[in-house]
Design an enzyme around this catalytic site. Structure first.
Site, PDB file in Angstrom:
ATOM      1  CD  GLU A  13     -35.985 -31.491 106.085  1.00 50.16           C
ATOM      2  OE1 GLU A  13     -35.999 -31.113 107.269  1.00 50.16           O
ATOM      3  OE2 GLU A  13     -35.013 -31.288 105.327  1.00 50.16           O
ATOM      4  CG  HIS A  32     -34.439 -32.801 111.200  1.00 44.76           C
ATOM      5  ND1 HIS A  32     -33.265 -32.946 111.887  1.00 44.76           N
ATOM      6  CD2 HIS A  32     -34.076 -32.441 109.933  1.00 44.76           C
ATOM      7  CE1 HIS A  32     -32.249 -32.674 111.074  1.00 44.76           C
ATOM      8  NE2 HIS A  32     -32.716 -32.370 109.883  1.00 44.76           N
TER       9      HIS A  32
HETATM   10 ZN   LIG Z   1     -31.877 -31.737 108.133  1.00 40.70          ZN
END
Ligand SMILES: [Zn+2]
Length: 404
Positions: A246, A249
């Site tokens: 995450e 991202h």
């Molecule tokens: Zn992802």
């Protein structure tokens, strides 16, 4: 200690999908097709039966000003679409998930959420749904350009307010309650160049037994969110591995990239709509009972075009999304060097979410926002550029190497 190291290096095998997971996958594909057809058929029915024009005439009789007539039309149109789709949504979002033992939701929560979603849709339509018709009226040649230019700041604004104002209507968000985990996360976040206090947990266990985490928001509202189901299912190493993904991202700017891609596609879609509207023979306008394309009775036609283009553009958007997911996987591995935990986290996702680890090509093209779980586990098993001592791809984003 030696055993831990051996375990961390061991490749993780991808189990074949269970019969139940395959049933879920195949019936999900059928359901996807039914919904795609319904997304074209329902607005077409409003249009071809002349019902949209009758609804517009009723709204004009009830509302004296143009905007009030539009508002009445919009509420009636969206409300009717909601009722028509309700049985399918109920089956898809409630009955089916319970029958596969994937849901914790009560009927009351499902129905409440469904009504809230309708409320959000109505509010968005009331706030901005009138704009295309006024632009077509005032600038029949350039409306698509102005609408496209408006889309960019509007989508940034929606992303900014969505995690703060809309998501909390459905679930409870709070900072991570496990303070030991939070301290480890803050250390990791600092290494990835992400300021602290951006990691939240949400009580998705009232809705689902599936497991997930995601990045959302824009500028001040940008955040990483763990479903509480993930916090309960994954061990600490796996949670940090998911967090590493995450953070990928987040650090690699994927949200801004996605806004840029969708803005380009919106421009193409709007220009295509402009050209198509210009080529529709006048007799169809008369048949639909539409006076001009600036008449809001043409709304179902816009919905039809948007749903059609969404199907056409889906492979490009999804391919880009899969590329971002792959890069986020790479970032997580380079940040933590804990390939085994990353792979076992994916394995648990496969098992708890009834995923098919090796889906077919058509599924991948039109439905898969992530690379297949099998491919992701294979990548975790083999990707170790740091062992050869060479530079890794995400070096510039990572401030310190992991402590061996
Ligand atoms: Zn992802």
């Amino acid at each position: 200690m030696f055993q831990d190291v051996t375990r961390a290096m061991a490749p993780v095998a991808v189990p074949v999908a269970s019969k139940k997971a395959l049933r879920f996958y195949r019936s999900g594909n059928v359901l996807w097709c039914v919904r795609a057809v319904a997304g074209l058929l329902i607005p077409a029915l409003f249009l071809f039966t002349g019902f949209s024009a009758r609804l517009r005439s009723w709204a004009e009789r009830m509302g004296s000003k143009w905007y009030f007539a539009f508002a009445l039309y919009w509420v009636a149109f969206a409300g009717l679409c909601y009722l028509i789709e309700l049985p399918l949504d109920y089956y898809r979002g409630f009955v089916r998930l319970h029958s596969y033992d994937l849901s914790n939701q009560t009927f009351g929560k499902w129905f409440g959420d469904s009504l809230k979603s309708l409320g959000v849709l109505l509010a968005i339509g009331l706030a901005g749904g009138w704009i295309p018709f006024q632009l077509i009226k005032r600038s029949p040649r350039r409306w698509w350009l102005y609408l496209g230019l408006l889309y960019v700041p509007c989508s940034c604004m929606m992303l900014l307010i969505w995690p703060v104002m809309i998501d909390p209507l459905f679930n409870k968000f709070q900072p991570l309650q496990d303070k030991v985990l939070e301290a480890k996360i803050l250390t990791l976040a600092a290494r990835a160049g992400i300021e602290g206090g951006r990691v939240y947990e949400v009580n998705k266990s009232v809705d689902t037994k599936t497991v997930n985490a995601y990045v959302t928001g824009f500028m001040g509202s940008k955040r990483i969110v763990f479903w509480d189901t993930a916090l309960r299912t994954l061990d600490e190493g796996e949670l940090l591995a998911v967090l590493g993904h995450e953070m990928g991202h987040y650090a690699l700017g994927h949200i801004v990239q996605s806004i840029a891609l969708s803005s380009v596609l919106i421009f193409v879609a709007l220009y295509a709509s402009h050209r198509w509207l210009g080529r529709i023979p006048g007799r169809y306008q008369r048949r639909f009972g539409i006076r001009a394309w600036s008449d809001f009775a043409a709304l179902p036609l816009l919905v039809l075009i948007v749903n059609f283009l969404a199907l056409i553009f889906a492979p490009a958007e999804l391919a880009f999304s899969r590329h971002q997911e792959h890069e986020a996987d790479r970032f997580g591995l380079e940040l933590l060097h804990n390939n085994h935990a990353a792979a076992t986290a994916l394995l648990k996702l496969q098992q708890h979410n009834l995923s098919n680890p090796r889906p077919g090509r058509i599924y991948t093209l039109w439905r898969a926002s992530h690379p297949a779980i099998g491919e992701r586990i294979d990548f975790c098993n083999r990707y170790r550029p740091w062992e050869a001592g060479g530079p890794a791809r995400c070096d510039e984003y990572i401030r310190q190497r992991p402590v061996p």
